[in-house]
Design a protein around this motif. Structure first.
Motif, PDB file in Angstrom:
ATOM      1  N   GLU A 117       0.666  -1.161  -0.324  1.00 48.10           N
ATOM      2  CA  GLU A 117      -0.072   0.573   0.168  1.00 48.10           C
ATOM      3  C   GLU A 117       0.986   1.184   0.278  1.00 48.10           C
ATOM      4  O   GLU A 117       0.975   2.015  -0.505  1.00 48.10           O
ATOM      5  N   GLU A 118       1.892   1.377   0.723  1.00 50.96           N
ATOM      6  CA  GLU A 118       2.570   2.873   0.954  1.00 50.96           C
ATOM      7  C   GLU A 118       3.472   2.576  -0.513  1.00 50.96           C
ATOM      8  O   GLU A 118       3.269   4.163  -0.997  1.00 50.96           O
ATOM      9  N   THR A 119       4.180   0.859  -1.489  1.00 52.89           N
ATOM     10  CA  THR A 119       4.743   1.443  -2.839  1.00 52.89           C
ATOM     11  C   THR A 119       3.698   2.397  -4.054  1.00 52.89           C
ATOM     12  O   THR A 119       4.516   2.922  -4.283  1.00 52.89           O
ATOM     13  N   LEU A 120       2.636   1.908  -3.511  1.00 48.65           N
ATOM     14  CA  LEU A 120       1.706   2.392  -4.703  1.00 48.65           C
ATOM     15  C   LEU A 120       0.857   3.497  -3.786  1.00 48.65           C
ATOM     16  O   LEU A 120       0.816   4.563  -4.796  1.00 48.65           O
ATOM     17  N   ASP A 121       0.927   4.388  -2.674  1.00 48.83           N
ATOM     18  CA  ASP A 121       0.118   5.722  -2.190  1.00 48.83           C
ATOM     19  C   ASP A 121       1.503   6.774  -2.706  1.00 48.83           C
ATOM     20  O   ASP A 121       1.393   7.870  -3.055  1.00 48.83           O
ATOM     21  N   ALA A 122       2.767   6.326  -2.586  1.00 46.05           N
ATOM     22  CA  ALA A 122       3.951   6.930  -2.923  1.00 46.05           C
ATOM     23  C   ALA A 122       3.868   6.890  -4.798  1.00 46.05           C
ATOM     24  O   ALA A 122       4.260   7.958  -5.123  1.00 46.05           O
ATOM     25  N   GLU A 123       4.245   6.422  -5.129  1.00 45.36           N
ATOM     26  CA  GLU A 123       3.711   5.810  -6.810  1.00 45.36           C
ATOM     27  C   GLU A 123       2.696   7.013  -7.500  1.00 45.36           C
ATOM     28  O   GLU A 123       3.198   7.380  -8.517  1.00 45.36           O
ATOM     29  N   ALA A 124       1.731   6.854  -6.076  1.00 41.22           N
ATOM     30  CA  ALA A 124       0.397   8.103  -6.848  1.00 41.22           C
ATOM     31  C   ALA A 124       0.944   9.294  -6.898  1.00 41.22           C
ATOM     32  O   ALA A 124       0.977  10.269  -7.381  1.00 41.22           O
ATOM     33  N   ASN A 125       1.085   9.425  -5.511  1.00 37.21           N
ATOM     34  CA  ASN A 125       1.997  10.894  -5.262  1.00 37.21           C
ATOM     35  C   ASN A 125       3.054  11.315  -6.543  1.00 37.21           C
ATOM     36  O   ASN A 125       2.647  11.971  -6.150  1.00 37.21           O
ATOM     37  N   ARG A 126       3.942  10.295  -6.806  1.00 37.79           N
ATOM     38  CA  ARG A 126       5.137  11.062  -7.636  1.00 37.79           C
ATOM     39  C   ARG A 126       4.182  11.439  -8.866  1.00 37.79           C
ATOM     40  O   ARG A 126       4.189  12.911  -9.238  1.00 37.79           O
ATOM     41  N   ARG A 127       3.375  10.492  -9.178  1.00 39.58           N
ATOM     42  CA  ARG A 127       2.705  10.644 -10.426  1.00 39.58           C
ATOM     43  C   ARG A 127       1.734  11.574 -10.605  1.00 39.58           C
ATOM     44  O   ARG A 127       1.537  12.956 -11.159  1.00 39.58           O
ATOM     45  N   HIS A 128       1.054  12.073  -9.318  1.00 34.45           N
ATOM     46  CA  HIS A 128       0.644  13.538  -9.132  1.00 34.45           C
ATOM     47  C   HIS A 128       1.086  14.946  -9.247  1.00 34.45           C
ATOM     48  O   HIS A 128       0.583  15.608  -9.871  1.00 34.45           O
ATOM     49  N   ALA A 129       2.499  15.160  -8.310  1.00 36.46           N
ATOM     50  CA  ALA A 129       3.405  15.743  -8.528  1.00 36.46           C
ATOM     51  C   ALA A 129       3.859  15.969 -10.008  1.00 36.46           C
ATOM     52  O   ALA A 129       4.148  17.166 -10.265  1.00 36.46           O
ATOM     53  N   HIS A 130       4.436  14.898 -10.312  1.00 35.65           N
ATOM     54  CA  HIS A 130       4.630  15.398 -11.804  1.00 35.65           C
ATOM     55  C   HIS A 130       3.507  16.086 -12.310  1.00 35.65           C
ATOM     56  O   HIS A 130       3.592  16.964 -13.089  1.00 35.65           O
ATOM     57  N   PHE A 131       2.418  15.473 -12.786  1.00 39.36           N
ATOM     58  CA  PHE A 131       1.440  16.148 -13.430  1.00 39.36           C
ATOM     59  C   PHE A 131       1.187  17.523 -12.738  1.00 39.36           C
ATOM     60  O   PHE A 131       0.834  18.403 -14.089  1.00 39.36           O
ATOM     61  N   ARG A 132       1.390  17.550 -11.681  1.00 38.08           N
ATOM     62  CA  ARG A 132       1.137  19.377 -12.067  1.00 38.08           C
ATOM     63  C   ARG A 132       2.057  20.331 -12.321  1.00 38.08           C
ATOM     64  O   ARG A 132       1.684  21.403 -12.427  1.00 38.08           O
ATOM     65  N   LYS A 133       3.147  19.666 -11.525  1.00 37.85           N
ATOM     66  CA  LYS A 133       4.373  20.723 -12.506  1.00 37.85           C
ATOM     67  C   LYS A 133       3.827  20.538 -13.717  1.00 37.85           C
ATOM     68  O   LYS A 133       4.835  21.775 -14.257  1.00 37.85           O
TER      69      LYS A 133
END
Length: 220
Positions: free
Chosen positions: A125-141
């Motif tokens: 779950e932590e791995t999935l959350d970290a990957e989702a956060n990374r994608r969201h941060a990249h999208f916002r950028k």
């Protein structure tokens, strides 16, 4: 995952589907296992593998006999106490293991549910959350960079009237400086009008583009 686990995976999955066939049962079982509902549904759909540790955990938490999950069953063969435990969301043990397949078999650590603190989040779950956060941060950028470029282009278009007026004046000077054919004069004047017209069209498209980029914020 060991070879024996791979052979049993189909049976395990079929029994897991059997236990969660009732409406809402998958959600209840996931909470009983202190596990991610979305990940459990991926397991049920055949999109994720899972370990024997998780299977033994299902047996302990629902009160199924040890080894029950290893043999194919029908709906009528689900023990009443296990069905009642799932229906009422009443776990009989605390599962602190993982569903991720590993080659070394882990030991199930069921504990009494009374007086226990909330379980730690599963590693996957932590791995999935970290990957989702990374994608969201990249999208916002990348969205912010695109928005900045659109705004810069819009400012250029808004300042264009001054440059357009200067260009128009110079073209009119050319027309006045020579005895040009009427067709050439009309062509020059028409080009200036088309440039101004298309500038207004570009502005409308740029405004629409900015609005669409802003709306994407709600879909992250």
């Amino acid at each position: 995952m060991e070879d024996s686990d791979e052979l049993l995976l189909t049976v395990w999955r079929a029994n897991l589907v059997l236990l969660t066939r009732e409406v809402g049962a998958a959600n209840r079982l996931a909470r009983m296992m202190t596990f991610s509902v979305s990940y459990l549904k991926l397991m049920l759909a055949g999109q994720r593998e899972f370990s024997e540790e998780f299977v033994r955990g299902v047996e302990a938490v629902t009160g199924l006999p040890v080894g029950w999950m290893d043999v194919p069953h029908t709906a009528h063969e689900v023990p009443a106490n296990a069905r009642e435990a799932i229906d009422n969301e009443q776990p009989l043990a605390r599962f602190r293991g993982t569903a991720h397949p590993v080659r070394k078999k882990a030991v199930l650590r069921p504990e009494p549910i009374f007086g226990q603190s909330g379980p730690a989040r599963r590693g996957e779950e932590e791995t999935l959350d970290a990957e989702a956060n990374r994608r969201h941060a990249h999208f916002r950028k990348v969205r912010e960079l695109a928005t900045q470029e659109v705004r810069r282009f819009e400012r250029h278009l808004l300042h264009a009237p001054v440059e357009l007026a200067s260009m128009r004046a110079k073209v009119e000077d050319v027309i006045a400086a020579a005895d040009l054919d009427d067709r050439i004069v009309a062509d020059l004047a028409g080009r200036l009008e088309q440039i101004d017209k298309h500038r207004h069209m570009l502005l409308r498209h740029v405004e629409k583009l900015q609005a669409l980029l802003s709306q994407l914020a709600g879909g992250e």
